[in-house]
Design an enzyme around this catalytic site. Sequence first.
Site, PDB file in Angstrom:
ATOM      1  CB  CYS A   2     -10.344 -13.225   6.781  1.00 34.58           C
ATOM      2  SG  CYS A   2     -12.328 -12.167   5.739  1.00 34.58           S
ATOM      3  NE  ARG A  27      -4.896 -14.723   5.845  1.00 39.23           N
ATOM      4  CZ  ARG A  27      -5.019 -15.748   5.300  1.00 39.23           C
ATOM      5  NH1 ARG A  27      -3.766 -16.445   5.469  1.00 39.23           N
ATOM      6  NH2 ARG A  27      -5.908 -16.061   4.725  1.00 39.23           N
ATOM      7  CD1 TRP A  74      -9.200  -6.795   2.918  1.00 36.01           C
ATOM      8  CD2 TRP A  74     -10.260  -7.501   1.353  1.00 36.01           C
ATOM      9  NE1 TRP A  74      -8.650  -6.494   1.914  1.00 36.01           N
ATOM     10  CE2 TRP A  74      -9.580  -7.205   1.157  1.00 36.01           C
ATOM     11  CE3 TRP A  74     -11.331  -9.029   0.707  1.00 36.01           C
ATOM     12  CZ2 TRP A  74      -9.487  -7.172  -0.529  1.00 36.01           C
ATOM     13  CZ3 TRP A  74     -11.358  -8.743  -0.418  1.00 36.01           C
ATOM     14  CH2 TRP A  74      -9.743  -7.606  -1.238  1.00 36.01           C
ATOM     15  CG  ASN A 100     -11.036 -16.103   6.565  1.00 38.59           C
ATOM     16  OD1 ASN A 100     -11.194 -15.448   7.376  1.00 38.59           O
ATOM     17  ND2 ASN A 100      -9.796 -16.905   6.559  1.00 38.59           N
ATOM     18  N   GLY A 101     -14.022 -16.012   3.080  1.00 36.97           N
ATOM     19  CA  GLY A 101     -14.735 -16.940   2.437  1.00 36.97           C
ATOM     20  C   GLY A 101     -15.493 -16.378   1.868  1.00 36.97           C
ATOM     21  CD  GLU A 486       6.375  -6.795  -9.854  1.00 39.29           C
ATOM     22  OE1 GLU A 486       5.046  -7.517 -10.113  1.00 39.29           O
ATOM     23  OE2 GLU A 486       6.117  -6.630  -8.695  1.00 39.29           O
ATOM     24  CE  LYS A 490       5.340  -4.604  -5.534  1.00 38.40           C
ATOM     25  NZ  LYS A 490       5.123  -6.472  -6.378  1.00 38.40           N
ATOM     26  CD  GLU A 493       1.641  -3.933  -5.091  1.00 38.57           C
ATOM     27  OE1 GLU A 493       0.668  -5.009  -4.619  1.00 38.57           O
ATOM     28  OE2 GLU A 493       3.204  -4.120  -5.530  1.00 38.57           O
ATOM     29  CG  HIS A 509       1.138   2.705 -31.354  1.00 35.33           C
ATOM     30  ND1 HIS A 509       0.756   2.689 -32.746  1.00 35.33           N
ATOM     31  CD2 HIS A 509       2.417   1.541 -31.021  1.00 35.33           C
ATOM     32  CE1 HIS A 509       2.033   1.875 -33.450  1.00 35.33           C
ATOM     33  NE2 HIS A 509       2.806   1.478 -32.799  1.00 35.33           N
ATOM     34  CE  LYS A 608       2.823 -11.554   0.976  1.00 32.86           C
ATOM     35  NZ  LYS A 608       3.523 -10.602  -0.549  1.00 32.86           N
TER      36      LYS A 608
HETATM   37  C1  F6R Z   1       1.734  -7.185  -6.018  1.00 35.56           C
HETATM   38  C2  F6R Z   1       1.269  -8.267  -5.073  1.00 35.56           C
HETATM   39  C3  F6R Z   1      -0.488  -9.227  -6.178  1.00 35.56           C
HETATM   40  C4  F6R Z   1       0.310 -10.688  -6.149  1.00 35.56           C
HETATM   41  C5  F6R Z   1      -1.633 -11.723  -6.143  1.00 35.56           C
HETATM   42  C6  F6R Z   1      -1.628 -12.942  -6.459  1.00 35.56           C
HETATM   43  O1  F6R Z   1       2.954  -7.073  -4.958  1.00 35.56           O
HETATM   44  O2  F6R Z   1       1.516  -9.566  -4.476  1.00 35.56           O
HETATM   45  O3  F6R Z   1      -0.619  -8.845  -6.938  1.00 35.56           O
HETATM   46  O4  F6R Z   1       0.843 -11.281  -6.957  1.00 35.56           O
HETATM   47  O5  F6R Z   1      -2.515 -11.443  -5.924  1.00 35.56           O
HETATM   48  O6  F6R Z   1      -1.162 -13.112  -5.152  1.00 35.56           O
HETATM   49  P1  F6R Z   1      -0.480 -15.156  -5.148  1.00 35.56           P
HETATM   50  O7  F6R Z   1       1.611 -14.719  -5.926  1.00 35.56           O
HETATM   51  O8  F6R Z   1      -0.163 -14.940  -4.075  1.00 35.56           O
HETATM   52  O9  F6R Z   1      -0.543 -16.013  -6.370  1.00 35.56           O
END
Ligand code: F6R
Length: 613
Positions: A2, A27, A74, A100-101, A486, A490, A493, A509, A608
């Site tokens: 949010c 976000r 959100w 928010n929250g 990673e 990527k 997502e 395994h 985000k």
């Molecule tokens: C993936 C991504 C998320 C963040 C995670 C932690 O591309 O961006 O997996 O890495 O939500 O967020 P931060 O780094 O802001 O604590």
Amino acid sequence: MCGIVGYIGNQDAYPILIKGLHRLEYRGYDSAGVALIDGDQLNIYKAKGKVSDLEESCTSKNIAGTIGIAHTRWATHGEPNHINAHPHYSQSADLALIHNGIIENYAVLKEGLKQKGYTFQSQTDTEVLVQLIEYVKTSNKTDISTAVQLALKQVVGAYAIAVVEKSNPDLIIAARKSSPLVVGIGENEYFIASDASPIIEYTNKVIYLEDEEIAIIRRQEPPKIVNLNNVPKTLQITQLEMSLSELEKGGYPHFMLKEIFEQTRTLRDCMRGRINIDNNHVALSGIIDNKDKFLNARRILILACGTSWHAGLIGEYLFEEFCRIPVEVEYSSEFRYRKPVIYPDDVVIAISQSGETADTLAAIELAKNAGAFVYGICNVVGSSIPRHTHSGSYTHVGPEIGVASTKAFTAQTLVLIMMALNIGKEKKTIPQKQFEKILLELDKIPDKIEMILEQNSKIEDLSKIFTYAHNFIYMGRGYSFPIALEGALKLKEISYIHAEGYPAAEMKHGPIALIDNEMPVVVIATNGHTYDKTISNIQEIKARKGRILAIVNKYDDKVKNMADYVIEIPDTEECLGPLLSIIPLQLLSYHIAVKKGRNVDMPRNLAKSVTVE
Ligand code: F6R
């Protein structure tokens, strides 16, 4: 997650609020809304979907007013729809509130209010809060700021809120607990926002609210900050260093691609002032200032989520190899609810791009309460994690807008490399020759990334072959194992293709059962002490007809002969490999997602900044 924007001043509030909501789109959200006071009217407009849907729905509405609040939601409590979108009116429609929250005790509060005759339109915890504030205000015959204070004392959970009152068109009340909120100070005008991005084009003077603080923002008066007991606080104004151009796309079709291409510069920025090749010197001020803590650390605990957790995993390899300190890497969300053993001589490293991740913040508090020293690695300057840790290092990559983390990840990895080198040198656990070699090589990394970026169109071509796939496997060993995780994250997502990363030797395994001639397997097969072992793992996949896309070093001949497709990257020191091998994987995910028509910068269901647990 949010987003909040608010404005009070001499200009029309609506365009400022809408622009602010657009700036917060990165976000992640599923509905949007705005509340404006015009004369004796308090108008609320909301829409499911995007901010542009809200704008469209407002075309024939009264959008006048020089005070207003706006929100991107959100969904947490209640599905994403028009009714659950914020702002919410109170029962009398005299108050409007955005939030928010999560209000954890909302069910109990709601039941109490229902018994007092309050009715509810939405399924949200937010509507409970605005009704509670109105109830406290009328039953105590008090003003709105006192009512907010008294109501928040009854609330369990996390909040950043903004409230306006129809009968009080010169006042916004804002408050926070465990969810960020910034107040911007302009010339006879004030802004509020969940982060500085909606504010930066109007002013660079901001106040970051602390937990359980309330900002009372009146037209033409300096804001007043008080705590829940009405004790005033001296205003602490911070100067923002972010520029507006840093927030724009700069000619790229997506923020994600811009951010991938920025990595040559961002890694240089991250190294600046910390590495001196001529003197064979690496120094991070946070390490130097707390040298004893690191030299005497019994253990390093790394806490993070998502991509930041993957960077933490690389940290484990680095600190164990170069500093000979045992390391544990923990998901913040698991750590905070276990009964972890934390020693006072543990060093805890919390990694977070946003600096606002709720689980990581809670894990930090747990570690601090157990007496551990907590060091933050964050990108967003002035965010909550840097303010709640004992010391730390910023990654200095500028705002990361694309939801999928790219440049923040490489910079987090770089900070961990510099930390390991710095501590290893102090502890004398890294041979001087090796230290010098790595340092020299580190200096060359941005140019080597440039060479990989030059292959963008080749990787784009390659991506076409894989858009059919429903599943992907990524594998690597040693420093390349976190890159397999990673790379897979990527891809899933932003393209919504199912992908999993494995340590290559784990395949036999269990996961090897998945291999057939339809399964693309991305293997990071760069030089290093497990190179030959990775080759055996590739043979196992080939024997089962898996389709191999290998990331190899230039002049590699063994893997090239076995793989179906290869992407070549320059050679480097093994511990620096992740900084290079992740680049083609970021590009591959990006191009596959674009080919599939996905919303790359704002993938579905993702946020985000994850400010709720
Ligand atoms: C993936 C991504 C998320 C963040 C995670 C932690 O591309 O961006 O997996 O890495 O939500 O967020 P931060 O780094 O802001 O604590």
